[in-house]
Structure formats: C-alpha cells, structure tokens
Design a protein around this motif. Structure first.
Motif, PDB file in Angstrom:
ATOM      1  N   LYS A  33      -1.676  -4.872  14.092  1.00 32.99           N
ATOM      2  CA  LYS A  33      -0.976  -4.415  12.892  1.00 32.99           C
ATOM      3  C   LYS A  33      -1.832  -3.420  12.108  1.00 32.99           C
ATOM      4  O   LYS A  33      -1.334  -2.417  11.572  1.00 32.99           O
ATOM      5  CB  LYS A  33      -0.621  -5.610  12.009  1.00 32.99           C
ATOM      6  CG  LYS A  33       0.487  -6.479  12.563  1.00 32.99           C
ATOM      7  CD  LYS A  33       0.812  -7.616  11.600  1.00 32.99           C
ATOM      8  CE  LYS A  33       1.960  -8.476  12.104  1.00 32.99           C
ATOM      9  NZ  LYS A  33       2.279  -9.606  11.186  1.00 32.99           N
ATOM     10  N   ALA A  34      -3.149  -3.696  12.059  1.00 37.00           N
ATOM     11  CA  ALA A  34      -4.061  -2.796  11.350  1.00 37.00           C
ATOM     12  C   ALA A  34      -4.116  -1.430  12.028  1.00 37.00           C
ATOM     13  O   ALA A  34      -4.157  -0.387  11.354  1.00 37.00           O
ATOM     14  CB  ALA A  34      -5.455  -3.419  11.290  1.00 37.00           C
ATOM     15  N   LYS A  37      -0.846   0.394  11.166  1.00 35.78           N
ATOM     16  CA  LYS A  37      -0.842   0.825   9.763  1.00 35.78           C
ATOM     17  C   LYS A  37      -1.751   2.041   9.567  1.00 35.78           C
ATOM     18  O   LYS A  37      -1.393   2.995   8.845  1.00 35.78           O
ATOM     19  CB  LYS A  37      -1.314  -0.338   8.875  1.00 35.78           C
ATOM     20  CG  LYS A  37      -1.188  -0.063   7.386  1.00 35.78           C
ATOM     21  CD  LYS A  37       0.281   0.115   6.993  1.00 35.78           C
ATOM     22  CE  LYS A  37       0.445   0.309   5.495  1.00 35.78           C
ATOM     23  NZ  LYS A  37       1.863   0.545   5.125  1.00 35.78           N
ATOM     24  N   GLU A  40       0.009   5.106  10.841  1.00 33.83           N
ATOM     25  CA  GLU A  40       1.090   5.517   9.944  1.00 33.83           C
ATOM     26  C   GLU A  40       0.537   6.278   8.745  1.00 33.83           C
ATOM     27  O   GLU A  40       1.105   7.294   8.309  1.00 33.83           O
ATOM     28  CB  GLU A  40       1.884   4.288   9.479  1.00 33.83           C
ATOM     29  CG  GLU A  40       2.747   3.667  10.564  1.00 33.83           C
ATOM     30  CD  GLU A  40       3.526   2.459  10.079  1.00 33.83           C
ATOM     31  OE1 GLU A  40       4.573   2.149  10.681  1.00 33.83           O
ATOM     32  OE2 GLU A  40       3.064   1.811   9.106  1.00 33.83           O
ATOM     33  N   LEU A  41      -0.572   5.812   8.203  1.00 39.83           N
ATOM     34  CA  LEU A  41      -1.172   6.478   7.054  1.00 39.83           C
ATOM     35  C   LEU A  41      -1.781   7.822   7.444  1.00 39.83           C
ATOM     36  O   LEU A  41      -1.662   8.814   6.699  1.00 39.83           O
ATOM     37  CB  LEU A  41      -2.249   5.578   6.439  1.00 39.83           C
ATOM     38  CG  LEU A  41      -1.738   4.287   5.775  1.00 39.83           C
ATOM     39  CD1 LEU A  41      -2.907   3.403   5.341  1.00 39.83           C
ATOM     40  CD2 LEU A  41      -0.848   4.607   4.578  1.00 39.83           C
ATOM     41  N   LYS A  46       6.468   6.806  10.184  1.00 37.55           N
ATOM     42  CA  LYS A  46       6.827   5.411  10.329  1.00 37.55           C
ATOM     43  C   LYS A  46       6.856   5.086  11.811  1.00 37.55           C
ATOM     44  O   LYS A  46       7.653   5.642  12.575  1.00 37.55           O
ATOM     45  CB  LYS A  46       8.204   5.129   9.705  1.00 37.55           C
ATOM     46  CG  LYS A  46       8.691   3.704   9.887  1.00 37.55           C
ATOM     47  CD  LYS A  46       7.811   2.706   9.124  1.00 37.55           C
ATOM     48  CE  LYS A  46       8.365   1.285   9.253  1.00 37.55           C
ATOM     49  NZ  LYS A  46       7.478   0.283   8.632  1.00 37.55           N
TER      50      LYS A  46
END
Length: 275
Positions: A33-34, A37, A40-41, A46
């Motif tokens: 998940k990290a 994320k 995405e940043l 997305k």
C-alpha cells in the motif's frame, strides 16, 4: 501520456513487490500500500488496481520467470495467495452477480451478432441468387423474343395503331409526331406544357427486355420531359432495375405503363397526363 505513466508505475510496483516477496516471505500488505501511495503522489495519478490485483499480476510475473525452478515458483505463488485480502461476503455476492450479469450480457450480444451475421449471409445469398436469376431470365427472354415473338403484321401492329389513334384524338395532346423505327421511341407529343416520348411494345409471351430499354435510353439522352413505355406483358427483373436506376440519376423519367388493350389506355389517359 497518462497511459504511459500508468504502465511505468505498474512495472515499477510489480518489480518492487516481487523483490519484497522473494526476499521475505513474510511481507506485509501495508508495504505494498505504501508503494502504491508513493507512486500516486509522485506521478499525480490514481492507481487503478487493487492490492489483490497487484498480487495476481505478481503471481503471473513469477510464473513467467523460467529461470526460477518450478517448485520455487509454486511456493511463491502460494505465499502471495495467502496474503491476498479476503473479500467480504457481500462483496463476493456482488462480484458474482456482476460476473453473471456480464456473462448474460455477453451471451445476449453474441446471439444478436450471430443473428445479424446470419441475416446478412442470407440476404447476400438471396441478392446473389436474384441477380443470377434475373440474368438467366433476361437470356431466356431474349432467346424467346428472337425465335417466336413480336409480329408487327398481326396483333402487334393493331396494338400500336390503336394506341397512336387514342393519343392523336385526345384534345389535351398537341403536336403529336410518329417517329422513324430507328429513333428509339414511336411517338412524341406535348401536353400540359410537358414533352412526352412514347415507346409501344406488344409481345405475345415474352417480357420487355434490356434491348428495348437501352434503345429508349439512348434516344432520350440530354432531353427533358417524360417517357412512357407502354407494354402488354411484363418487364424482366433487369429492366425494372435499370428503370429505377435511370430515374434516380436522370432529369427525364421513364414511366412503365402496362395495358392489355388500347381501350384500357384510353380510360387511364386523363389520369396519366395529370401525373
């Protein structure tokens, strides 16, 4: 550009997940998940895939790594499968319903496509059959016309003579002229500020063939008005198609008029002149 970013992100995330799985069988979902994320940043997008999707893609990628022994690949696949997030019961039901709905829709679409394709095939075969039939009908008709038809000394002469007499006696018709046989039509006259060209065709049994319609078309090129093709039997399929095509492309129009006798034309004449 967006698609390219997604492809790059997918490739990099997959490599990172494979590295985590291979180096440490006790990897954590939070680590994946990290990674997502962070991508995405960094890319300001997305990420479209869920954690389970990423793990499935990783399983597929491991299976393609032929340099790894098969037992090792199976072991990695098992570890990844254990790490997948189980779907809630409601989500499973919803997914199953979505899958079933999509399957039903796919079947319906396939049925519709099959029906359309079958219809097109049948229509194509019918048109081809009709075209071949019309051609053969034209050939048979020409042979019949040459061998046993058209007797100007008898009924044909009387039929043409009667038609011309009726036209010449009608008070609304002016400047009636009988043409030579080589002209292509038999009579030319004027009525209601229009010019009319009349071809009279009497046959015993055969139909009006292409020779007749081609002779008419050649004689009225670059002219204006209305052409009457007066006949007593039938038109061949090719002649009917030729008239439709000619009328669609030309200013002057050909009107087929079937009458059994001159008297029938006399009864219909006022209506025909108004059209």
């Amino acid at each position: 550009m967006k698609n390219e970013k997604l492809r790059n992100a997918e490739s990099e995330i997959q490599k990172s997940v494979k590295e985590l799985v291979y180096s440490d069988s006790a990897f954590k979902i939070s680590e994946i998940k990290a990674l997502v994320k962070a991508k995405e940043l960094t890319l300001n997008i997305k990420y479209p895939y869920s954690i389970n999707d990423i793990l499935s893609q990783t399983q597929e990628s491991f299976m393609e790594d032929k340099f790894l022994p098969l037992d090792k690949r199976k072991e990695l696949l098992t570890e990844i499968e254990k790490a997948k997030i189980p779907l809630p019961i409601t989500a499973k039901i919803q997914k199953a319903e979505e899958d079933k709905s999509w399957l039903d829709l796919s079947k319906l679409l396939m049925m519709i496509i099959s029906v359309i394709l079958s219809g097109l095939g049948i229509a194509g075969s019918f048109l081809k059959f009709k075209s071949e039939k019309d051609k053969q009908d034209e050939i048979d008709n020409s042979i019949q016309d040459i061998t046993i038809e058209y007797n100007y000394n008898g009924s044909g002469y009387e039929f043409e003579k009667g038609i011309i007499e009726i036209l010449s006696k009608d008070k609304s018709i002016n400047n009636l002229i009988q043409t030579e046989n080589s002209y292509g039509v038999d009579v030319i006259f004027e009525a209601n500020n229009k010019k009319y060209y009349v071809e009279i065709k009497y046959l015993n049994r055969s139909k009006v063939g292409l020779n007749t319609i081609h002779r008419i078309i050649n004689s009225i090129k670059d002219k204006e008005g209305i052409v009457w093709l007066i006949y007593n039997t039938q038109l061949t399929g090719l002649v009917a198609s030729e008239i439709v095509k000619f009328n669609r492309e030309s200013k002057i129009k050909i009107k087929p008029i079937k009458v059994i006798s001159p008297e029938e034309l006399k009864n219909r004449l006022p209506e025909l002149l108004k059209a």
